[in-house]
Structures are given as structure tokens and as C-alpha cells.
Design an enzyme around this catalytic site. Structure first.
Site, PDB file in Angstrom:
ATOM      1  N   HIS A 162      41.720  42.863  35.501  1.00  0.00           N
ATOM      2  CA  HIS A 162      42.704  43.925  35.236  1.00  0.00           C
ATOM      3  C   HIS A 162      42.575  45.097  36.198  1.00  0.00           C
ATOM      4  O   HIS A 162      43.480  45.921  36.301  1.00  0.00           O
ATOM      5  CB  HIS A 162      42.554  44.422  33.796  1.00  0.00           C
ATOM      6  N   ASP A 371      44.056  52.715  40.427  1.00  0.00           N
ATOM      7  CA  ASP A 371      44.267  52.104  39.109  1.00  0.00           C
ATOM      8  C   ASP A 371      44.776  50.682  39.329  1.00  0.00           C
ATOM      9  O   ASP A 371      45.685  50.474  40.145  1.00  0.00           O
ATOM     10  CB  ASP A 371      45.316  52.924  38.323  1.00  0.00           C
TER      11      ASP A 371
HETATM   12  P1  ADP Z   1      43.397  51.947  31.348  1.00  0.00           P
HETATM   13  O1  ADP Z   1      43.463  50.482  31.134  1.00  0.00           O
HETATM   14  O2  ADP Z   1      42.584  52.333  32.528  1.00  0.00           O
HETATM   15  O3  ADP Z   1      42.959  52.693  30.140  1.00  0.00           O
HETATM   16  P2  ADP Z   1      46.348  52.017  31.297  1.00  0.00           P
HETATM   17  O4  ADP Z   1      47.284  53.122  31.603  1.00  0.00           O
HETATM   18  O5  ADP Z   1      46.675  50.729  31.955  1.00  0.00           O
HETATM   19  O6  ADP Z   1      44.871  52.504  31.662  1.00  0.00           O
HETATM   20  O7  ADP Z   1      46.327  51.738  29.737  1.00  0.00           O
HETATM   21  C1  ADP Z   1      46.059  52.729  28.806  1.00  0.00           C
HETATM   22  C2  ADP Z   1      46.540  52.255  27.452  1.00  0.00           C
HETATM   23  O8  ADP Z   1      45.890  53.056  26.459  1.00  0.00           O
HETATM   24  C3  ADP Z   1      48.017  52.439  27.262  1.00  0.00           C
HETATM   25  O9  ADP Z   1      48.556  51.361  26.534  1.00  0.00           O
HETATM   26  C4  ADP Z   1      48.121  53.739  26.465  1.00  0.00           C
HETATM   27  O10 ADP Z   1      49.239  53.802  25.610  1.00  0.00           O
HETATM   28  C5  ADP Z   1      46.851  53.721  25.666  1.00  0.00           C
HETATM   29  N1  ADP Z   1      46.420  55.111  25.429  1.00  0.00           N
HETATM   30  C6  ADP Z   1      46.236  56.065  26.350  1.00  0.00           C
HETATM   31  N2  ADP Z   1      45.912  57.234  25.771  1.00  0.00           N
HETATM   32  C7  ADP Z   1      45.895  57.009  24.469  1.00  0.00           C
HETATM   33  C8  ADP Z   1      45.643  57.828  23.332  1.00  0.00           C
HETATM   34  N3  ADP Z   1      45.332  59.131  23.422  1.00  0.00           N
HETATM   35  N4  ADP Z   1      45.711  57.249  22.128  1.00  0.00           N
HETATM   36  C9  ADP Z   1      46.010  55.939  22.024  1.00  0.00           C
HETATM   37  N5  ADP Z   1      46.269  55.139  23.041  1.00  0.00           N
HETATM   38  C10 ADP Z   1      46.217  55.653  24.260  1.00  0.00           C
HETATM   39  O1  F6P Z   2      42.079  48.122  31.894  1.00  0.00           O
HETATM   40  C1  F6P Z   2      40.803  48.364  32.369  1.00  0.00           C
HETATM   41  C2  F6P Z   2      39.822  48.555  31.241  1.00  0.00           C
HETATM   42  O2  F6P Z   2      38.568  48.658  31.744  1.00  0.00           O
HETATM   43  C3  F6P Z   2      39.758  47.446  30.241  1.00  0.00           C
HETATM   44  O3  F6P Z   2      38.989  46.376  30.625  1.00  0.00           O
HETATM   45  C4  F6P Z   2      39.195  48.189  29.116  1.00  0.00           C
HETATM   46  O4  F6P Z   2      39.379  47.560  27.897  1.00  0.00           O
HETATM   47  C5  F6P Z   2      39.936  49.499  29.184  1.00  0.00           C
HETATM   48  O5  F6P Z   2      40.057  49.746  30.525  1.00  0.00           O
HETATM   49  C6  F6P Z   2      39.298  50.607  28.387  1.00  0.00           C
HETATM   50  O6  F6P Z   2      37.947  50.772  28.661  1.00  0.00           O
HETATM   51  P1  F6P Z   2      36.808  50.538  27.604  1.00  0.00           P
HETATM   52  O7  F6P Z   2      36.961  49.171  27.060  1.00  0.00           O
HETATM   53  O8  F6P Z   2      35.545  50.755  28.383  1.00  0.00           O
HETATM   54  O9  F6P Z   2      37.005  51.574  26.552  1.00  0.00           O
END
Ligand code: ADP
Ligand code: F6P
Length: 471
Positions: A162, A371
Site C-alpha cells: 500500500h 504517500d
Molecule cells: P494512511 O493510509 O496513510 O492513513 P489514507 O489517506 O490513504 O492514509 O487513509 C486514511 C484513512 O483513514 C481514510 O479512509 C480516512 O477517512 C481515515 N481517517 C483519517 N482520519 C481519520 C479520523 N480522524 N477518524 C477516522 N478515520 C480517519
Molecule cells: O496505508 C498505509 C498504512 O500503513 C496501513 O498499512 C496501515 O494500516 C495504516 O497506514 C495505518 O497505520 P497503522 O496500522 O500503523 O495505524
């Protein structure tokens, strides 16, 4: 032991435990891209998800989500430190994100990472039906495909990363680079977010293992051919559209705007509190716009949602302190009584609240330094049913290649970032509508189901597995 024909293996389960306000254990949907994406497609598919539910000690028994079974894995305190906080999130995570923070190489962590990977592989091998499919996810479990091939040569093995896969000059820094590469090559198909990542992987296989690579990045090593390719992950577009259309969510969006003092413009960022997300660069740009008088607190409000993440890792604690100090400084310098310059929310929210926040935002600011994809940007686009709103998007996100009609920006260039924020704030509504309509059209044909079907069809060319997805 009940078995499934499709088994997903990922470090994190779609639900994790978090302390409720009264200190009791409360189960909620995990934030993070991987959990959001897979939860959306698997909740109605007969499958098993092998993963960790947060916390240490005995693995809790979790009830199924629809037809999805959850097989929880326990982590001890020592495993949490060495595997999750250590090798996965202090070595691999920073290295794979362009080393925007210095990766830490600690010899003791490797043993724990290998041991936890072995346990995940054994658990997954137990629950997959003969001839079934095992789909391993992300950088936490890079050794699992090879281990599974030895344990279950009868099944198809997929691996999907991912996060970005770095260029050879960065990957070569890893002391255990050969083992990590061999681990991934245990899969039949290694999927990435972007074609460049697949290319980096193929180059490394040639350099480190003497593999042969064909034009379409098929890798032959030790007499086996491993396929690779790019499969950009996406979101549950229908879910976000349905949420955004709900009367209570629309009402909530109006309420939020009123609570923010009915400003002319609302800027919003939603991130895990992670140094890859460029939160500090963004705050600098915003603070300078306030200082230069080009943005006025009276008519513009910024909302920064930063959900706590990996809080036991030193870099994350330091980052949180720095961000909170900076938000305090900006509010102290530019806010007024009852009118802060930045509303900072260090909390998880449910999906409906996120949808309401997206509807409130005139400008969505997504500016990571690196990202793999960034699903927040896609969620914002899906939530904008009236085709209004501007997306300011870092060039260094995987989704920049898909959402070309966003206001693309290099977040390292603070002057460029300031100018882009202003351009987005002042854009002509007709231009915004054209951009948003183009991005929405792209998303409507590239949602999470398209992703899962494309990957699973490439893995199992018969189409048998993809057909089982109930969406
Ligand atoms: P990462 O995988 O690095 O966290 P992404 O933007 O791909 O970044 O995914 C983040 C996910 O987490 C999204 O589906 C978003 O809606 C969710 N998310 C982000 N902030 C919050 C929050 N404060 N509460 C709940 N869900 C969240
Ligand atoms: O999307 C990247 C990622 O590292 C996922 O593998 C992971 O579930 C998510 O971000 C959130 O991080 P974590 O699982 O360490 O809370």
C-alpha cells in the site's frame, strides 16, 4: 478450524480496540488507508481476515463482520516494540517514504519481525481452503509470501504494497534487503500503487538476485516467474456518496459551518498524525499567508484533523509536540477571542462526521511529502455531490497521477504552496466545477471494487476469485 477460499493477511484488522472515554475497551473501525479499503470490499464477501486488533497480550475473539471472519493475532509487548514500532514503522516506513525521517536500523528488531511474520504465515496457512487464495498486505508482512509458499504450495499467493516502494539507492540501505526481496517474490503476483514502484522492484531483483525481467516487469528467479504490476487502490465511492447525501450529514455540515462562525472559506486537512503527511509544511504556508495579510482570520478558517497514530514511536511523539506547539503559536499570534486561526482536532471520527467535514470544506488541503495513494483526497471528491470545492494535492501522492484536475503542488516549495492555496481559494466556481466533475468521473469508474477485481483477476486468471466479491 474453519477454512475460507479467500484469506486476507494484514497487520491490522478493520476494527481495533481503543479506550472509551470511561477507560473501557471500545471497538471501532481502524483509521488508515488499508483498513478503509479492504473493509469496504470484504464486509460482504465470504473470507477470513488474519490480523492484529491493537493492544498487547492475548488475542481477543472478535465477531464476524457480515460474512467476513476475523482471525485475531496476539502481539506481546516485545513483539509490538520490535516488529510493529521497530522494524515496520521505524525502519521500513521512513525508508519507503523517501527517508523524509531518518530510518533506524536496529539489529534486534529483525529477529522479531521475522518471528511475527512466521506466526502470521502459519495462522493464514491454517485457515485457507485447499486451492484457495491468500492475499498478503503491506510492508509489515513482506516475508509472509515466501513462508506461505513453503507451507501451502497448493494455494495462490498475492502480495500488495500500500505504501511506495523506493528506488534501488534507498532500498539498498537495508541490511536485510535480500531476505525482504525474496520474501515478496514468494508471491505469484506482487502489486504496487504505481508503475514506478513495480519497476524499482524489478530492478532490485535483477541487481540483488540476478533475476531476468521481461518488458512487462515479469520477474524470473530460481526457475519461477513472478508477475508484478500497478493497481492503484481506491475507496468505496458509493458509501461516501450515500453518506454525503444523507439529510443528517448535510445538516451536520451546515451546523459545522455555523460553529466555525460562517466564514467565507473553510480549509480542511484530514491525516493520521504522521511526518509523511507534510502537516508542518502546510502550517508554515498558512501561517505565512496570515502574516502577509493575504488571508484574514475573519473570513477564512482552517480545520486540521490529525488522528493519533503510532504514539509509542519516538518520531511520532516529537512530531505531535511540534505540531501542537505550532498550532498554539499560530492561534496565539493570529486568533481572536472565539475565532482561532486553526481548529485542531486530534481525534478519530466516524464516517458520517468525516463526510460532513468534507462537505463543509471549500478547499481540501492534502499535501503529503510522500504517500502511497492517499484515500482522504478521493473521499473528499466522492463527498462533493454538487461538484463544488477545490482539492489542493501534493504531487508526491499516488493519487496525483489519477486526480490530475486537482491543484497540484510541491509541498516542499512553501512559496508555491502559498500561491496554490490562494489560487484554489480564489478560483472561479465554473473552473472548480469542471475540475471536480472530471475527478468525480474518474472515481466513478475506479472505485475500490474495480481495484479488488483488477488485482484478483490478475492473480487468478480464471476470474473465479474476483467473481466471489459480493459487490
Ligand atoms: P494512511 O493510509 O496513510 O492513513 P489514507 O489517506 O490513504 O492514509 O487513509 C486514511 C484513512 O483513514 C481514510 O479512509 C480516512 O477517512 C481515515 N481517517 C483519517 N482520519 C481519520 C479520523 N480522524 N477518524 C477516522 N478515520 C480517519
Ligand atoms: O496505508 C498505509 C498504512 O500503513 C496501513 O498499512 C496501515 O494500516 C495504516 O497506514 C495505518 O497505520 P497503522 O496500522 O500503523 O495505524
Amino acid at each position: 478450524m474453519r477454512q475460507s477460499s479467500l484469506v486476507v493477511v494484514a497487520n491490522r484488522l478493520p476494527t481495533d480496540d481503543s479506550a472509551a472515554p470511561d477507560g473501557a475497551c471500545e471497538w471501532r473501525r481502524s483509521p488508515g488507508g488499508l483498513a478503509s479499503a479492504l473493509h469496504a470490499i470484504l464486509q460482504q464477501t465470504p473470507a477470513t481476515w488474519v490480523g492484529w486488533a491493537g493492544g498487547v497480550g492475548a488475542a481477543p475473539t472478535l465477531t464476524d463482520i457480515g460474512s467476513l471472519r476475523l482471525r485475531t493475532m496476539a502481539l506481546s509487548e516485545q513483539e509490538l516494540r520490535g516488529y510493529y514500532e521497530g522494524f515496520a514503522n521505524s525502519t521500513l516506513w521512513p525508508l519507503y517514504h523517501d527517508a523524509v525521517e531518518q530510518p533506524v536500523f536496529h539489529r534486534g528488531w529483525w529477529e522479531t519481525y521475522s518471528e511475527v511474520n512466521r506466526r502470521f504465515a502459519e495462522a493464514a496457512a491454517e485457515v485457507v481452503e485447499p486451492g484457495g487464495v491468500l492475499w498478503v498486505q503491506d510492508y509489515h508482512l513482506q516475508l509472509v509470501p515466501e513462508l506461505l509458499r513453503r507451507l501451502r504450495p497448493d494455494v495462490l499467493i498475492g502480495f500488495f504494497l500500500h505504501v511506495p516502494f523506493p528506488p534501488p539507492e534507498l532500498f539498498m540501505q537495508l541490511p536485510r534487503r535480500i531476505e525482504l526481496l525474496r520474501g515478496m517474490l514468494g508471491a505469484d503476483l506482487v502489486g504496487f500503487q504505481r508503475p514506478q514502484a513495480a519497476h524499482n522492484f524489478a530492478q532490485l531483483a535483477v541487481k540483488l538476485l540476478g533475476a531476468r525481467v521481461t518488458a512487462n516487469d515479469q520477474i524470473t528467479v530460481d526457475g519461477r516467474t513472478v508477475r508484478t504490476g500497478a493497481f492503484p487502490v481506491s475507496i468505496d465511492v458509493a458509501e461516501m456518496q450515500a453518506l454525503a447525501a444523507r439529510p443528517d450529514v448535510r445538516e451536520r455540515a451546515q451546523q459545522l459551518r455555523a460553529d466555525l462562525g460562517r466564514p467565507r472559506r473553510v480549509l480542511l486537512s484530514v491525516d493520521r498524525l504522521d511526518y509523511t503527511k507534510g502537516i508542518e509544511h502546510r502550517l508554515t504556508a498558512y501561517s505565512e499567508l496570515l502574516h502577509d495579510g493575504r488571508v484574514k482570520v475573519r473570513d477564512t478558517v482552517m480545520v486540521q484533523v490529525a488522528v493519533p497514530s503510532r504514539e509509542q514511536v519516538e518520531n511520532y511523539r516529537v512530531l505531535r509536540d511540534r505540531i501542537e506547539g505550532e498550532v498554539g503559536r499560530i492561534n496565539g499570534e493570529y486568533g481572536r477571542v472565539g475565532e482561532p486561526a486553526i481548529h485542531y482536532l486530534n481525534q478519530p471520527f466516524d464516517r458520517a462526521e468525516l463526510a460532513a467535514l468534507y462537505q463543509t470544506a471549500d478547499v481540501m488541503v492534502v499535501t503529503p511529502l510522500r504517500d502511497g495513494m492517499n484515500l482522504v483526497a478521493k473521499e473528499y471528491v466522492a463527498a462533493r455531490a454538487d461538484a463544488s470545492g477545490a482539492l489542493v494535492l501534493s504531487e508526491f501522492t499516488g493519487c496525483a497521477a489519477e486526480l490530475e484536475d486537482a491543484f497540484l503542488v510541491n509541498p516542499h516549495d512553501v512559496d508555491g504552496l502559498k500561491e496554490t492555496l490562494l489560487r484554489a481559494m480564489e478560483a472561479d466556481p465554473a473552473d472548480l466545477a469542471r475540475r471536480m466533475a472530471a475527478m468525480r468521473a474518474h472515481l466513478s469508474s475506479h472505485d475500490i471494487v474495480t481495484w479488488a477485481r483488477a488485482y484478483l483477476t490478475a492473480l487468478d486468471r480464471t476470474g473465479r476469485v474476483a467473481a466471489r466479491l459480493r459487490r
